[in-house]
Design a protein around this motif. Structure first.
Motif: not given
Lengths: 341, 288, 396
Positions: A181-196
């Protein structure tokens, strides 16, 4: 935004995969799945740590304070349960928040520090924090001995209807899911950064702050944002670790080793990407365990050699190597691969 | 607070700055001149300490005599490491250099574990290790005094070398402008090679001193490594002379707190790193 | 085809049976605690060779699987689970580091194998609001703890101090979990025994980030005017501490330390003269096995053991072999009963598991400890008097 949608779909697929992985391991390996699940959990811990560090590094802030953030998360949980009878799961988000607040403070005073000056300042901050926590009144922070932390999962053994290893499996599965779950949270934050637009802003701040300013990016705000997001994830991680490992102590919670692993893993996997730190963590954890099981003595020498070789032969990490091979493979369908990068 | 211990605290602090400068000067060369953030520097201390130990056990060499052998040995080790790996990451981002040198550190540390085992060792007979001179009620230790003098000589020598010799000028040139100096590529490579070997050599000297004071173990370098990094950064990159002032500041502060505050010795690292943190932050804000 | 498979299965089963008993060992073979882990490993290897030369366990050769914990909690848990689920062991030995042990509590409780555990001396007894190893595991019938608890170490140290007749003691202790909580207890016990404690002072050990400059602390001890110096720290603090005591011309009657081990070759250093220390095993202990252990150890490893953890590991594995042989089976309850009721030989003399403050099965207690003094390069036993090989000499 199509890129973001695609990434979120991939993330969702990863989440589904992680949800079912324990059951698959159990089907395939039986009781040995208990130990494999523990190893997989350790790899997940490393992945979350590495990805969280990478987010901050994207703004050019080379932090040596990651142990301070995981430690802050861990101690928040420990002190909370020592002093109050808070509900079991409350400490984890609070740990993330505490680390974020700490990062906001640290980040705002280190805004004008760059490169190694920034790195050493954050390292010094961590050492001071460690010593200060040890000096807090024993009734609050446990002093040198530390504080016990309750387990998140305590499945009960029902004699006759299950075997003991199945209890261990249930506990490990529980922790595995939490870290997933933590990894998914981190990945979501990361891809939102990367795709914005944040990605361009972060990159601009990293490569040239003056130019970033001209582009209309506020470097200070970007740096603080990265600091807060990164440390929030690290704080969550430290908080869960405190539960899993059953206790916190100053030397354990603020270990330089944590900081170094946070930095080494994304470099190995590929910096400034979402995939790199995760891949790096998985491969490094796998290599270390394989070496440990193969050589009874001196297996860490092999681990060191892998690190040295990796940076010499794949200077842009696993991800860099992968994309290079992929491009080459595309250019000449039957072309030779494995050439020195 | 017992002020009668104040003179001793000041003398101990001043002398302790010698060892701090000694362990930092090689790292200053690596970071300031070559631009390599060498995470394996602490392992060079460790190798120096173990070599001094081995020379004592094998041949009965006094550590002062061992300096003559350990220094070139470390220079060779440094040169080999440079030629086999560092050379290829000079132009890479500093993070790549960190991963590389971290890997080298792991290799060295675990090789030492295989060769010498994990138990602390002792260079058993160092006649001057417990020697102290009483001057006006204050004790001056032979080892701290020796480290102090050696580090002064080394810092002065290095400063002179960088300022006044062709090699030193070449080092400063490449430190200031890698691309410009790169026009004569072969030369640059040689300058870096010499600088890195010299950095390892200096670390070896510090390592012998550490081996005298402490017990050589595979992890003996760690306590000094973080502090050496911090001192180099406090002095400012490339500022070799600044090492002395930086080392003096932190060593004196440590000694005063350790002496004047109850349980003060346990606060040493807190004081040290608090100074580093505050000075770095304060300096960055003043410049702007 | 079926027949072949059936034969194969039977053959494999027979091989598995013939392999006999396997004991899983958890020990920190690398990292900062590698000295202890390597010492334990050397002790296990010697015991294993002797046990198998003497006929093994239940008529089969004994086997051990050693797993490195790196003294890291998460690594330790994964290593334990590997032993339980992949190697199929039913008996656990080794053990070191309180952090690793605390992380293992839940896993131990889940699998409940027989756990014989050397280290993790932090009992928790006497520390308010903190549950130590004895408090968490001591009451479990399958848990056996070999090394004395922290308060048993302190008891021995203060009893020795009282026996010297000194009036006042300066107490220096390293500031982490090893020396911190113990020092407060020690100061109380010293005062209970009628001694004054003018100074209790924490220092930063070289093992936890210190750089080995103890001059400020030593100057305070000298200024305190105490008759004796008692320090609690690590092996790697021995050389800087003892040399700087001399450098500063500090001249207490006794210099007494309780590190987990003593650095190799320190015996030959001039700084060692008159220094006293707490130790579990010495070759000149008055029991036959103290000397035979040393000879066998030197024959196998080429040098004398630097760390008494080797002797403890050796004793631990022999106790398992003797107990399983006495039980005549690997049945858990039978082995627990045999461990509980048996008396075992060791380089430290005869020993058995008996109750301590909380624990049901505590191996060595404060009676294991001896105080030795370096006298002209020789470690003479000076306390307790019944085992003394030389009288205690004053440093003055």
């Amino acid at each position: 935004m199509r890129g973001l949608t695609r990434d979120l779909v991939v993330t969702a697929a990863l989440a589904v995969l992680l949800v079912f992985l324990p059951a698959v391991l159990r089907e395939v390996f039986g009781r040995a799945s208990v130990s494999y699940l523990s190893l997989a959990t350790n790899a997940l811990v490393l992945a979350v740590l590495a990805l969280s560090w990478d987010m901050l590094a994207r703004t050019g802030q080379l932090s040596l304070a990651h142990a301070a953030f995981t430690g802050a998360g861990a101690y928040t949980v420990a002190v909370l349960f020592k002093l109050t009878g808070a509900p079991l799961w409350l400490g984890i988000p609070l740990g993330g928040l505490a680390a974020a607040v700490l990062a906001l403070g640290l980040g705002s005073v280190t805004l004008r520090l760059f490169g190694i000056y920034f790195a050493i300042a954050t390292l010094a901050f961590t050492e001071v924090l460690k010593a200060a926590v040890q000096r807090l009144p024993t009734a609050v922070a446990g002093g040198a001995a530390g504080i016990n932390v309750p387990a998140l999962f305590r499945p009960t053994f029902v004699a006759g209807s299950m075997e003991r290893w199945e209890v261990a499996f249930l506990r490990n599965q529980g922790y595995f899911w939490v870290y997933a779950g933590l990894l998914v949270v981190a990945v979501v934050i990361s891809v939102v950064i990367q795709r914005s637009r944040l990605r361009a802003a972060f990159t601009a701040v990293r490569t040239n702050e003056q130019v970033a300013g001209v582009m209309g990016v506020n470097p200070a705000r970007m740096k603080l944002l990265a600091f807060v997001l990164s440390s929030f994830v690290a704080g969550l991680l430290g908080a869960v670790e405190a539960h899993r490992l059953g206790s916190v102590s100053p030397d354990g919670a603020f270990s330089v080793h944590t900081t170094v692993l946070a930095l080494v893993t994304p470099i190995f996997g590929g910096l400034y990407t979402t995939l790199g730190p995760i891949l790096g963590a998985t491969v490094l954890a796998g290599i270390e365990e394989t070496l440990k099981r193969t050589f009874s003595e001196g297996y860490l020498i092999g681990y060191g050699i892998v690190l040295v070789a990796s940076i010499l032969f794949m200077p842009r990490g696993l991800v860099g190597l992968g994309s290079k091979l992929f491009k080459r493979g595309g250019a000449s369908a039957s072309g030779t691969t494995g050439e020195r990068a | 607070m017992d002020l009668s211990l104040l003179p001793q605290a000041i003398v101990s602090g001043v002398l302790a700055s010698g060892l701090y400068a000694l362990v930092s000067v090689g790292l200053a060369l690596a970071i300031g001149v070559i631009g390599i953030v060498n995470f394996a520097h602490g392992e060079f201390f460790m190798v120096g300490a173990f070599l001094a130990y081995q020379l004592f056990v094998g041949f009965g060499f006094d550590p002062l005599l061992s300096l003559l052998f350990v220094a070139p040995a470390l220079a060779v080790i440094g040169a080999l490491i440079y030629l086999s790996s560092i050379r290829f990451v000079l132009r890479a981002p500093e993070l790549n250099q960190m991963l590389l040198t971290f890997g080298i550190g792991i290799i060295l540390q675990n090789l030492a574990l295989l060769i010498w085992g994990g138990d602390p060792r002792t260079i058993a007979n160092v006649p001057y290790r417990s020697l102290g001179f009483q001057v006006g009620g204050v004790s001056i230790g032979a080892v701290p005094l020796g480290s102090f003098v050696i580090s002064l000589v080394l810092v002065a020598g290095l400063y002179w070398m960088l300022a006044s010799t062709p090699l030193g000028r070449a080092m400063r040139a490449v430190a200031q402008n890698r691309i410009g100096a790169g026009l004569v590529g072969l030369e640059v490579d040689r300058v870096y090679l010499v600088a890195f070997a010299l950095s390892a050599l200096l670390a070896g000297l510090g390592g012998v001193m550490i081996g005298v004071i402490q017990s050589p173990t595979p992890t003996v370098g760690l306590g000094f490594t973080l502090k050496a990094f911090a001192i180099v950064v406090l002095a400012g990159l490339g500022n070799i002379r600044g090492i002395l002032g930086a080392a003096l500041t932190v060593a004196l502060a440590e000694s005063l707190v350790a002496t004047l505050v109850p349980n003060g010795d346990a606060l040493r690292n807190m004081v040290f790193f608090a100074i580093i943190f505050v000075v770095l932050v304060w300096r960055s804000r003043r410049v702007a | 085809m079926k027949r072949i498979i059936a034969t194969l299965v039977v053959a494999l089963f027979a091989v598995a049976m013939a392999q006999g008993v396997t004991i899983g060992v958890l020990s920190p073979l690398t990292g900062g605690a590698a000295g202890t882990g390597q010492a334990q490993k050397a002790g296990f290897e010697l015991a294993l060779a002797e046990i198998n030369a003497a006929g093994g366990v239940l008529g089969q050769p004994l086997e051990i699987v050693i797993e490195d914990t790196k003294a890291d909690a998460a690594t330790g848990v994964a290593a334990f689970e590997k032993l339980m689920t992949e190697d199929g062991v039913e008996f656990i030995a080794g053990g070191y580091s309180s952090g690793v042990t605390l992380a293992l509590v839940e896993s131990f409780r889940t699998f409940q194998p027989v756990v014989s555990w050397i280290g993790g001396a932090v009992s928790g007894v006497g520390i308010d609001g903190f549950d130590g190893i004895e408090e968490l595991l001591g009451a479990e019938p399958w848990f056996f703890h070999v090394h004395p608890w922290d308060y048993q170490n302190t008891e021995a140290s203060t009893a020795f101090m009282a026996s010297t007749g000194v009036k006042s003691v300066a107490l220096l202790h390293e500031d982490s979990a090893f020396g911190g909580p113990g020092a407060i207890a020690a100061a109380g016990l010293l005062q209970d025994a009628g001694m004054s404690v003018p100074l209790v002072e924490a220092f930063k050990s070289t093992l936890t980030g210190g750089t080995g400059d103890f001059r400020a602390t030593i100057a305070k001890a000298a200024a305190s005017g105490a008759d004796a110096l008692f320090w609690i720290g690590y092996d790697s603090d021995v050389v800087p501490l003892t040399s700087q005591i001399r450098e500063l011309k500090y001249d207490p009657q006794y210099i007494f330390g309780a590190p987990p081990g003593w650095p190799s070759e320190f015996d030959a250093a001039p700084e060692a003269q008159c220094v006293t220390g707490l130790i579990g095993y010495l070759p000149n202990l008055p029991n036959a096995e103290a000397k035979t252990f040393l000879d066998a150890y030197v024959a196998m490893h080429g040098k004398a053991p630097d760390n008494y953890m080797a002797a403890l590991a050796y004793a631990q594995l022999w106790s398992y072999a003797d107990a399983i042989n006495a039980a005549g089976t690997t049945d858990q309850d039978a082995v627990i009963a045999a461990l509980q009721n048996g008396t075992f030989r060791s380089p430290m003399g005869e020993w058995s598991f008996k109750p301590s403050v909380i624990a049901l099965h505590q191996g060595f207690g404060s009676e294991m400890w001896n105080v030795f003094q370096f006298q002209d390069g020789v470690r003479e036993i000076v306390w307790p008097l019944a085992r003394a090989t030389a009288p205690l000499a004053s440093c003055r």
